[in-house]
Design a protein around this motif. Structure first.
Motif, mmCIF file in Angstrom:
data_model
loop_
_atom_site.group_PDB
_atom_site.id
_atom_site.type_symbol
_atom_site.label_atom_id
_atom_site.label_comp_id
_atom_site.label_asym_id
_atom_site.label_seq_id
_atom_site.Cartn_x
_atom_site.Cartn_y
_atom_site.Cartn_z
ATOM 1 N N LEU A 182 32.413 44.265 42.806
ATOM 2 C CA LEU A 182 31.701 43.066 42.372
ATOM 3 C C LEU A 182 30.718 42.588 43.431
ATOM 4 N N HIS A 183 29.583 42.065 42.977
ATOM 5 C CA HIS A 183 28.658 41.403 43.889
ATOM 6 C C HIS A 183 28.611 39.897 43.599
ATOM 7 N N ARG A 184 29.264 39.486 42.493
ATOM 8 C CA ARG A 184 29.270 38.074 42.119
ATOM 9 C C ARG A 184 30.576 37.740 41.402
ATOM 10 N N ILE A 185 31.208 36.664 41.854
ATOM 11 C CA ILE A 185 32.318 36.066 41.121
ATOM 12 C C ILE A 185 31.919 34.618 40.880
ATOM 13 N N GLN A 186 31.946 34.218 39.619
ATOM 14 C CA GLN A 186 31.567 32.847 39.278
ATOM 15 C C GLN A 186 32.779 32.126 38.704
ATOM 16 N N ALA A 187 32.727 30.814 38.729
ATOM 17 C CA ALA A 187 33.813 30.004 38.191
ATOM 18 C C ALA A 187 33.246 28.666 37.754
ATOM 19 N N THR A 188 33.851 28.093 36.730
ATOM 20 C CA THR A 188 33.447 26.756 36.296
ATOM 21 C C THR A 188 34.609 25.801 36.504
ATOM 22 N N VAL A 189 34.260 24.549 36.734
ATOM 23 C CA VAL A 189 35.266 23.504 36.871
ATOM 24 C C VAL A 189 34.741 22.268 36.144
ATOM 25 N N VAL A 190 35.634 21.586 35.447
ATOM 26 C CA VAL A 190 35.253 20.359 34.744
ATOM 27 C C VAL A 190 34.720 19.370 35.775
ATOM 28 N N ASP A 191 33.639 18.696 35.428
ATOM 29 C CA ASP A 191 32.908 17.843 36.360
ATOM 30 C C ASP A 191 33.805 16.844 37.099
ATOM 31 N N GLU A 192 34.752 16.217 36.407
ATOM 32 C CA GLU A 192 35.566 15.189 37.055
ATOM 33 C C GLU A 192 36.762 15.735 37.850
ATOM 34 N N ASN A 193 36.958 17.045 37.886
ATOM 35 C CA ASN A 193 38.076 17.645 38.622
ATOM 36 C C ASN A 193 37.703 17.811 40.102
ATOM 37 N N ILE A 194 37.844 16.753 40.860
ATOM 38 C CA ILE A 194 37.438 16.727 42.268
ATOM 39 C C ILE A 194 38.194 17.775 43.088
ATOM 40 N N MET A 223 29.052 25.014 37.376
ATOM 41 C CA MET A 223 29.134 26.441 37.676
ATOM 42 C C MET A 223 29.061 26.635 39.184
ATOM 43 N N TYR A 224 29.985 27.421 39.709
ATOM 44 C CA TYR A 224 29.996 27.833 41.103
ATOM 45 C C TYR A 224 29.946 29.352 41.139
ATOM 46 N N ALA A 225 29.473 29.907 42.239
ATOM 47 C CA ALA A 225 29.481 31.365 42.397
ATOM 48 C C ALA A 225 29.652 31.723 43.865
ATOM 49 N N ARG A 226 30.289 32.841 44.063
ATOM 50 C CA ARG A 226 30.370 33.460 45.386
ATOM 51 C C ARG A 226 29.677 34.808 45.226
ATOM 52 N N VAL A 227 28.609 34.988 45.997
ATOM 53 C CA VAL A 227 27.754 36.162 45.839
ATOM 54 C C VAL A 227 27.721 36.940 47.147
ATOM 55 N N TRP A 228 27.851 38.245 47.017
ATOM 56 C CA TRP A 228 27.749 39.126 48.176
ATOM 57 C C TRP A 228 26.447 39.893 48.067
ATOM 58 N N ASP A 229 25.720 39.953 49.163
ATOM 59 C CA ASP A 229 24.449 40.667 49.223
ATOM 60 C C ASP A 229 24.749 42.076 49.720
ATOM 61 N N CYS A 230 24.501 43.076 48.901
ATOM 62 C CA CYS A 230 24.757 44.464 49.279
ATOM 63 C C CYS A 230 23.436 45.201 49.445
#
Length: 161
Positions: A93-105, A134-141
């Motif tokens: 993988l070069h990208r893992i994304q995840a979503t979180v409900v806005d109010e979930n601090i 939306m959040y993402a963790r991206v690796w540059d290859c």
């Protein structure tokens, strides 16, 4: 010194409450799914659904209240961070994304602690039509050619803790 015993193992349907079984079956079939146990009790399940080559969607379901986990947070971050790296390498993988409900601090803090970067707001995104982030963790290859051999070097583009 802590006597807590952590175990991260492949997830089974019995690890989730009955109301989440259908969702759990989908997650197990679509990628990597794990259960995190503390002293032989499942405290959460999560993993990465594989979308297409190089991209996955992270997901997490707590099976105990956050207040029971607050003093274990650093251990949990380290365990999850290592598993993210393992999944990234195993599935290329070069990208893992995840979503979180806005109010979930707590969810936002959890993802940021794991080096995920905020990308944007998804309006009325979920089944309940709540806004999510939306959040993402991206690796540059990059592929480097050298006299000896080709080397694939990957760097984590997310900030570190």
């Amino acid at each position: 010194m802590s006597t807590d015993k952590y175990e991260l193992r492949p997830m089974k349907l019995c690890d989730v409450p009955p109301e989440y079984e259908a969702q759990a079956k989908t997650h197990i079939a679509a990628g990597a799914a794990y259960a995190l146990c503390l002293n032989d009790k499942v405290i959460g399940v999560g993993g990465v659904r594989l979308y297409w080559e190089g991209v996955g969607q992270g997901w997490l379901l707590r099976t105990v209240p956050w207040r029971e986990l607050v003093y274990k947070a650093l251990d949990i971050y380290d365990i999850v961070d290592e598993k993210i790296k393992d999944i990234k390498n195993k599935y290329g993988l070069h990208r893992i994304q995840a979503t979180v409900v806005d109010e979930n601090i707590i969810g936002h803090k959890f993802l940021m602690r794991l080096s995920f970067q905020k990308e944007g707001i998804l309006k009325k995104y979920g089944e309940d039509k709540r806004d999510s982030v939306m959040y993402a963790r991206v690796w540059d290859c990059l592929l480097y050619q050298s006299d000896a051999a080709d080397e694939l070097l990957c760097g984590d583009l997310g900030g570190r803790r």
